[in-house]
Scaffold this motif. Structure first.
Motif, PDB file in Angstrom:
ATOM      1  N   ALA A 188       8.157  -2.715   0.315  1.00 18.94           N
ATOM      2  CA  ALA A 188       9.015  -3.563   0.416  1.00 18.94           C
ATOM      3  C   ALA A 188      10.098  -3.348   1.472  1.00 18.94           C
ATOM      4  CB  ALA A 188       9.953  -3.597  -0.918  1.00 18.94           C
ATOM      5  N   ALA A 189      10.328  -2.114   1.590  1.00 17.28           N
ATOM      6  CA  ALA A 189      11.458  -1.646   2.742  1.00 17.28           C
ATOM      7  C   ALA A 189      10.875  -2.096   4.093  1.00 17.28           C
ATOM      8  CB  ALA A 189      11.926  -0.202   2.676  1.00 17.28           C
ATOM      9  N   LYS A 190       9.733  -1.874   4.026  1.00 15.76           N
ATOM     10  CA  LYS A 190       8.779  -2.096   5.410  1.00 15.76           C
ATOM     11  C   LYS A 190       8.817  -3.425   5.911  1.00 15.76           C
ATOM     12  CE  LYS A 190       4.808  -1.271   8.182  1.00 15.76           C
ATOM     13  NZ  LYS A 190       3.126  -0.975   8.159  1.00 15.76           N
ATOM     14  N   LEU A 191       8.639  -4.206   4.855  1.00 15.73           N
ATOM     15  CA  LEU A 191       8.523  -5.815   4.702  1.00 15.73           C
ATOM     16  C   LEU A 191       9.901  -6.334   5.047  1.00 15.73           C
ATOM     17  CD1 LEU A 191       5.990  -6.743   2.179  1.00 15.73           C
ATOM     18  CD2 LEU A 191       5.965  -6.914   4.465  1.00 15.73           C
ATOM     19  N   ALA A 192      10.867  -5.645   4.253  1.00 14.80           N
ATOM     20  CA  ALA A 192      12.417  -6.297   4.613  1.00 14.80           C
ATOM     21  C   ALA A 192      12.748  -5.901   6.199  1.00 14.80           C
ATOM     22  CB  ALA A 192      13.299  -5.529   3.532  1.00 14.80           C
TER      23      ALA A 192
ATOM     24  N   ALA B  70       4.462   7.351  -8.348  1.00 10.84           N
ATOM     25  CA  ALA B  70       4.152   7.251  -6.955  1.00 10.84           C
ATOM     26  C   ALA B  70       3.640   5.808  -6.644  1.00 10.84           C
ATOM     27  CB  ALA B  70       2.653   8.150  -6.906  1.00 10.84           C
ATOM     28  N   ALA B  71       3.341   4.942  -7.691  1.00 11.86           N
ATOM     29  CA  ALA B  71       3.071   3.423  -7.396  1.00 11.86           C
ATOM     30  C   ALA B  71       4.610   2.850  -7.040  1.00 11.86           C
ATOM     31  CB  ALA B  71       2.297   2.891  -8.434  1.00 11.86           C
ATOM     32  N   ALA B  72       5.546   3.382  -7.726  1.00 15.50           N
ATOM     33  CA  ALA B  72       6.759   2.783  -7.332  1.00 15.50           C
ATOM     34  C   ALA B  72       7.138   2.833  -6.138  1.00 15.50           C
ATOM     35  CB  ALA B  72       7.735   3.218  -8.573  1.00 15.50           C
ATOM     36  N   LYS B  73       6.883   4.308  -5.867  1.00 17.09           N
ATOM     37  CA  LYS B  73       7.399   4.865  -4.359  1.00 17.09           C
ATOM     38  C   LYS B  73       6.742   3.968  -3.334  1.00 17.09           C
ATOM     39  CE  LYS B  73       9.371   7.603  -1.416  1.00 17.09           C
ATOM     40  NZ  LYS B  73      10.397   7.150  -0.468  1.00 17.09           N
ATOM     41  N   THR B  74       5.428   3.597  -3.572  1.00 15.08           N
ATOM     42  CA  THR B  74       4.581   2.936  -2.486  1.00 15.08           C
ATOM     43  C   THR B  74       5.040   1.787  -2.326  1.00 15.08           C
ATOM     44  OG1 THR B  74       2.695   4.480  -2.978  1.00 15.08           O
ATOM     45  CG2 THR B  74       2.275   2.255  -2.015  1.00 15.08           C
ATOM     46  N   ALA B  75       5.372   0.976  -3.702  1.00 14.52           N
ATOM     47  CA  ALA B  75       5.809  -0.417  -3.618  1.00 14.52           C
ATOM     48  C   ALA B  75       7.187  -0.440  -3.027  1.00 14.52           C
ATOM     49  CB  ALA B  75       5.834  -0.902  -5.091  1.00 14.52           C
ATOM     50  N   GLU B  76       8.018   0.407  -3.298  1.00 14.76           N
ATOM     51  CA  GLU B  76       9.463   0.624  -2.535  1.00 14.76           C
ATOM     52  C   GLU B  76       9.462   0.652  -1.164  1.00 14.76           C
ATOM     53  OE1 GLU B  76      13.192   3.629  -2.562  1.00 14.76           O
ATOM     54  OE2 GLU B  76      12.147   3.292  -4.478  1.00 14.76           O
ATOM     55  N   ASP B  77       8.315   1.723  -0.554  1.00 12.06           N
ATOM     56  CA  ASP B  77       8.323   1.734   0.727  1.00 12.06           C
ATOM     57  C   ASP B  77       7.691   0.623   1.338  1.00 12.06           C
ATOM     58  OD1 ASP B  77       8.969   4.403   0.570  1.00 12.06           O
ATOM     59  OD2 ASP B  77       7.190   5.475   0.754  1.00 12.06           O
TER      60      ASP B  77
END
Length: 119
Positions: A21-25, A12-19
């Motif tokens: 990161a995608a939003k920031l990108a 869940a933490a990895a998914k949150t971080a991925e989301d």
């Protein structure tokens, strides 16, 4: 069981971080595109203003070199501000001084000044 909970939390933490990161990108990409467009718009505006200034300057030179607008000081400044050699500048300004009271000679000389400034 404990390991499964930890694995779920890690996923869940990895998914949150991925989301995140995608939003920031995406935000960075949008900001870069906006800045690029603003820079392009500013460059186009500056180019347009420079073109207009050049046209106005050319018109001012043309007007200054008409016999009906003759002003020895103004024409001398145009000559001094040109890229002509020092000898050419002195020669033209001396000729202008000599011709200032002779309209026919002055008319011819103003054409020569215009030609010299156009080079």
């Amino acid at each position: 069981v404990k390991e499964a909970v930890v694995a779920e939390e890690a996923a869940a933490a990895a998914k949150t971080a991925e989301d995140a990161a995608a939003k920031l990108a995406q935000e960075a990409q949008d900001a870069a595109a906006k800045l690029a467009q603003e820079a392009e718009d500013a460059a186009a505006k500056l180019a347009s203003e420079a073109q207009e200034a050049a046209e106005n300057a050319a018109d001012a030179v043309t007007d200054a070199l008409k016999i009906e607008n003759f002003d020895l000081g103004a024409v001398s400044q145009l000559v001094d501000g040109s890229g002509l050699s020092g000898v050419e500048k002195l020669s033209l300004k001396g000729a202008l001084e000599s011709a200032k009271d002779d309209p026919e000679l002055l008319k011819t000389l103003l054409k020569q000044v215009q030609s010299a400034l156009a080079q």
